[in-house]
Every structure is written in C-alpha cells, then in structure tokens.
Design an enzyme around this catalytic site. Structure first.
Site, short mmCIF file in Angstrom:
data_model
loop_
_atom_site.label_atom_id
_atom_site.label_comp_id
_atom_site.label_asym_id
_atom_site.label_seq_id
_atom_site.Cartn_x
_atom_site.Cartn_y
_atom_site.Cartn_z
N CYS A 115 0.74 -1.30 -0.02
CA CYS A 115 0.01 -0.04 -0.05
C CYS A 115 1.05 1.29 0.11
O CYS A 115 1.63 1.45 0.95
CB CYS A 115 -0.92 0.05 1.24
SG CYS A 115 -2.16 1.28 1.05
N ASN A 148 0.54 -4.24 -6.70
CA ASN A 148 -0.14 -3.24 -5.80
C ASN A 148 -0.05 -1.91 -6.47
O ASN A 148 0.43 -1.88 -7.37
CB ASN A 148 0.37 -3.09 -4.24
CG ASN A 148 -0.83 -2.55 -3.61
OD1 ASN A 148 -1.77 -1.86 -3.63
ND2 ASN A 148 -0.76 -3.37 -2.31
N THR A 149 -0.58 -0.98 -6.12
CA THR A 149 -0.94 0.32 -6.88
C THR A 149 0.47 1.08 -6.82
O THR A 149 1.23 0.93 -6.12
CB THR A 149 -1.94 1.35 -6.29
OG1 THR A 149 -1.79 1.29 -4.84
CG2 THR A 149 -3.14 0.54 -6.41
C1 LIG Z 1 -9.77 1.88 -3.70
C2 LIG Z 1 -8.53 0.90 -3.73
C3 LIG Z 1 -8.33 0.22 -2.45
C4 LIG Z 1 -7.32 -0.74 -2.30
N1 LIG Z 1 -6.91 -1.24 -1.24
C5 LIG Z 1 -6.16 -2.32 -1.14
C6 LIG Z 1 -5.92 -3.02 0.31
O1 LIG Z 1 -6.40 -2.70 1.35
N2 LIG Z 1 -4.97 -4.00 0.32
C7 LIG Z 1 -4.12 -4.37 -0.70
O2 LIG Z 1 -3.40 -5.13 -0.67
N3 LIG Z 1 -4.57 -3.67 -1.77
C8 LIG Z 1 -5.28 -2.69 -2.07
N4 LIG Z 1 -5.76 -1.96 -3.27
C9 LIG Z 1 -4.92 -2.68 -4.64
C10 LIG Z 1 -5.56 -3.62 -5.26
O3 LIG Z 1 -5.67 -4.95 -4.57
C11 LIG Z 1 -4.68 -4.04 -6.59
O4 LIG Z 1 -3.52 -4.46 -6.04
C12 LIG Z 1 -4.60 -2.75 -7.56
O5 LIG Z 1 -5.89 -2.17 -7.56
C13 LIG Z 1 -4.36 -3.43 -8.92
O6 LIG Z 1 -5.32 -3.92 -9.57
P1 LIG Z 1 -6.40 -3.38 -10.54
O7 LIG Z 1 -5.62 -2.78 -11.63
O8 LIG Z 1 -7.18 -4.74 -11.12
O9 LIG Z 1 -7.12 -2.47 -9.69
C14 LIG Z 1 -6.78 -1.42 -3.51
C15 LIG Z 1 -7.03 -0.49 -4.67
C16 LIG Z 1 -7.90 0.28 -4.94
C17 LIG Z 1 -8.28 0.89 -5.91
#
Ligand SMILES: Cc1cc2nc3c(=O)[nH]c(=O)nc-3n(C[C@H](O)[C@H](O)[C@H](O)COP(=O)(O)O)c2cc1C
Ligand code: SF4
Ligand code: SF4
Length: 429
Positions: free
Chosen positions: A135, A200-201
């Site tokens: 995160c 993750n992001t």
């Molecule tokens: C609003 C939001 C909240 C997130 N919260 C978490 C979290 O609590 N724990 C975590 O490991 N990743 C969290 N992520 C990351 C996602 O699990 C994922 O790794 C990331 O969004 C990439 O995937 P995507 O492109 O399909 O969204 C969050 C993402 C978003 C958009």
C-alpha cells in the site's frame, strides 16, 4: 469444457479469477455475492488496526472518451473492527468451502504483531494469507505497506516471522514502487513465501483541477499522493510479473494483478507466469458480473486451443521474454501499404517523415491517383506508421530476409571484442 480449477501453492479455487484485496472484498456480504456471481476466490480487504479513511478518496483518469482508463485512490486498509471481519470470514468460508478465502494482512513490522494477527485470522479458517507490503499511501508513512515492502531485508524478515507461526500458505504482495521488483520477490522467497502476488498500486497523482488549482481528489483543498491501478497499469504489471516469472531465484507461483479487465488479459498474465489472477478496478467499474464474460471467454479460448486445463497456460510465454542483448539484430520487418484499404489520411507519412526515418514517399499511380509507398530499403521496421494508421489492414508489417545470419548484440560484442583483443564480459540485459 476445460477444467478451470487452480491450485496456488496449496490454495485451491474453482477458477483462477480472484477479487483483489480492496473495496470489493470489504465485507462478507460482498464476498459472498461475488462468489455467487462466479468469482473463484477473494483476498479480503486488508486487516490490521482499523483506520479512519478520508471522505473523497477515489479519482479516475479518463482518456479520449474511455472512462476509468486509470484509477487512483488514497484509501487505506479496513476501517472495520477485526472481530467483525473475522466473524464474516468464518461465515463466508462456511458457506463457500470450495472457494478461496485469503486474508490480507498489514501490521507494524514486529515479530510479535505478525504472530498475533496470523493466529487470529487462521483460527477462523482462512485458506491462506496475503501480506500487504504494497500500500503506497498512509500506512507507508507509518512504516507499514510499501514502506516495509521497499526494504528487501524487511520483506524477508516479516515473511519469516509469519512463516514461523502460519499453518496456511503465505502469499507476499509486492509493491511496484521500487526499481527492481525481482529483488523484493527474491527476498520474499528467502523469507519462506509460498507465493507472491503483484502488483499493488503505483504512486500517483490523478490530476490537478486547472480552475481551482486543487489536486484531484482533494480533501477540503488538500491532496496527497495515491495509488494508481486499472487498465493503464496493465503493461507495467505484466512486465513485473514476467520479470519475476523468468528469474531463476523466484521459485514460487505468482498471482498476477494490475489492470486486468477481460479474459484476454487473464490469458496474457497466465502465459507470462501467473497461476491465478486478481482483479480490483474492473470489478469496481463494471460490477461482479464481469466475471461471467471472463469465464465464458476463457472456456471458449481453452476449447479452441484444445487445452484440457487452464493450468496448461501458466508460463507458456515466459521463455519468449528475454534480455535485449539476446535479440536477433538481423531480424527484419518492413511496412507495406495496402492501397485497397488505405483511406489516404496521410497519418503514416507524417509520422514517418516527422518522427521516424522519412521513407514513405508520396507518389502518383498510373491512374493519376495519389498513393503512398514505403521505400523498404530505408524502412527500419519501427512499426510507427502501422500504429498510427486508423484503417484496418492498410499497413502490414512484413518479415523480410535481411540476407544476414542471426546475430545478437551480445554475440556481436563478443566477436568485436575477440577481434580487437579486448573481450569484455559486459552484456546487455
Ligand atoms: C480503492 C482501492 C483500495 C485498495 N485497497 C487495498 C488494500 O486494502 N490492500 C491491498 O493489498 N491492496 C489494495 N488495493 C490494491 C488492489 O488490491 C490491486 O493490487 C490494485 O488495484 C491493482 O489491481 P487493478 O488494476 O485490478 O485495480 C486497493 C485498490 C484500490 C483501487
Ligand atoms: S515502419 Fe517506421 S521507418 Fe518504416 S515506414 Fe513505417 S514509420 Fe517509416
Ligand atoms: S495512415 Fe493508413 S490509412 Fe492513412 S494514409 Fe497511411 S496507410 Fe493510408
């Protein structure tokens, strides 16, 4: 119909489609509805000491009419008490014993804290643990999430602490906010991780409002950096997955994440080494039912390919992903314009003339019609004209014989070095 079931380091699931730890997996109600819709697994919204989120926390980047090309958030881990989450995990697992329920965890980087939370979540029957070392906001400022995930030693130590007490498989979720993700992946493996998940992001600022001069989003006039995800990050995530998959010391299975929204994306992530995949943004944009199309599409694809099990896809393209220095420099493609499909927009000519190798000539054919023709001997095969061409089938990139034997940069350097007597072992990777 092919078998879609998978086994990620001992975590079994009826299909490879998992919801990533995020808002879609915040409650038992949501996860159970997701399973009813067809998702095979869910990584619960990260558990830890509950936090307080800001109001106004998401933003999207729209591009050329496509909504949510990218998604940005400043949300933290769960804002619900641990007891409540544990009760709902227990109930969900009881109702869906064959689906994968994985608890995502984030605590302060001490042995004691990790031991404590692992025992508590395993008591309610989770199938596995995912350690959130990724995160990028809020928690990182407090030494958790990406802050600990950016320190390879801490990744290893925390994984080790978890493995000291864990009885279920441990997935380490990696942050992309690092120069070389294979370093942290390797340290996770050294710490005893059973699998890794990525990405993750990515650190981001969605935008600035050019009228108010506020960040997007803003919280009463102030903003902070967030995490980027959604379709825009897919190429970055795919590269990171592929780099981990082809690294000889990353010996554990991979759960691929980042920008996945179609069954084709799933196939690409699996071909590049993922055993299973996770989705967040696409579910937030379109709802749980997008999984139906994913399941149908994947099933049809596997049937067309004559594959009996989805697991046969995993890693099939990894050996095709190489170091630049090992690419054949004498492989040659050239652009060929197909007059029948060309709409004479001139975009290819402008692209080649202004920003490539000035080898598309404007000519007049026998009927006096203006045509474009590529001087193949000067074309370097950069692909730009075919990329900008709006007409389907108007430009083909065609393989031609360069008349030279295959030769990579690294081979060339060795030959040059041996001729000059100053052979260098330095290779391009
Ligand atoms: C609003 C939001 C909240 C997130 N919260 C978490 C979290 O609590 N724990 C975590 O490991 N990743 C969290 N992520 C990351 C996602 O699990 C994922 O790794 C990331 O969004 C990439 O995937 P995507 O492109 O399909 O969204 C969050 C993402 C978003 C958009
Ligand atoms: S491939 Fe590149 S160099 Fe060749 S014609 Fe197209 S733009 Fe020009
Ligand atoms: S960009 Fe495509 S359609 Fe436009 S002139 Fe070139 S070949 Fe024709």
């Amino acid at each position: 119909m092919a078998d879609l079931s998978i086994d990620l380091a001992g975590i079994k699931s009826p299909n490879p489609f998992w919801l990533a730890s995020a808002p879609p997996t915040n409650t038992g109600y949501q996860v159970q509805r997701a399973f009813e819709a067809g998702w095979g697994g869910a990584v619960w919204k990260t558990l830890g000491d509950p936090i307080i989120n800001t109001s106004s926390r998401f933003a999207a980047v729209n591009f050329n009419g496509q909504r949510v090309a990218g998604f940005n958030n400043i949300e933290l881990i769960t804002d619900r008490p641990l007891d409540v989450n544990l009760k709902e995990i227990y109930e969900t697992k009881k109702r869906f014993p064959n689906h994968a329920v994985v608890a995502s965890l984030m605590v302060e980087p001490t042995q004691e804290k990790w031991h404590e939370i692992v025992k508590r979540v395993e008591d309610v029957g989770v199938d596995g643990l995912e350690l959130n070392f990724g995160c990028p906001h809020g928690m990182a400022e407090r030494g958790m999430g990406a802050a600990s995930g950016q320190q390879p030693d801490l990744v290893e130590a925390q994984t080790y602490w978890v493995k000291e007490v864990a009885t279920t498989p441990v997935i380490v979720k990696l942050t992309p906010n690092i120069t070389d993700i294979t370093v942290t992946a390797r340290h996770a493996v050294k710490g005893g991780a059973d699998a890794i998940s990525l990405i993750n992001t990515i650190n981001s600022l969605a935008g600035v409002d050019i009228h108010s001069w506020n960040t997007i989003p803003h919280i009463g006039g102030k903003g902070a950096h967030g995490g980027y995800c959604g379709p825009a990050v897919k190429p970055i995530a795919l590269n990171m997955v592929a780099e981990c998959a082809r690294h000889p010391e990353v010996t554990v299975p991979i759960s691929g994440i980042g920008g996945i929204s179609t069954w084709q994306d799933v196939v690409e992530f699996m071909l590049m080494g993922s055993t299973a995949i996770q989705v967040c943004t696409a579910a937030m944009h379109h709802g749980f039912r997008i999984v139906e199309e994913m399941i149908d599409g994947l099933n049809n694809y596997l049937d067309e390919k004559g594959l009996a099990s989805v697991t046969e896809l995993t890693g099939k393209s990894v050996s095709k992903y190489s170091n630049w220095g090992d690419l054949n420099l004498n492989y040659k493609v050239v652009a060929r314009i197909n007059e029948d499909n060309c709409i004479n927009c001139n975009k290819c000519h402008i692209a080649c003339e202004d920003t490539s190798h000035q080898c598309i000539d404007m000519l007049t054919n026998a009927e006096g019609k203006a045509i474009l023709k590529v001087r193949e001997e000067d074309c370097v095969g950069c692909n730009l004209c075919s990329i900008v061409c709006p007409a389907e089938g108007a430009i083909d990139m065609v393989e031609v014989d360069s008349g030279l034997p295959p030769m990579t940069w690294n081979e060339r350097q060795r030959v040059v070095g041996s001729l000059s007597g100053s052979y260098s072992k330095a290779e391009v990777v």
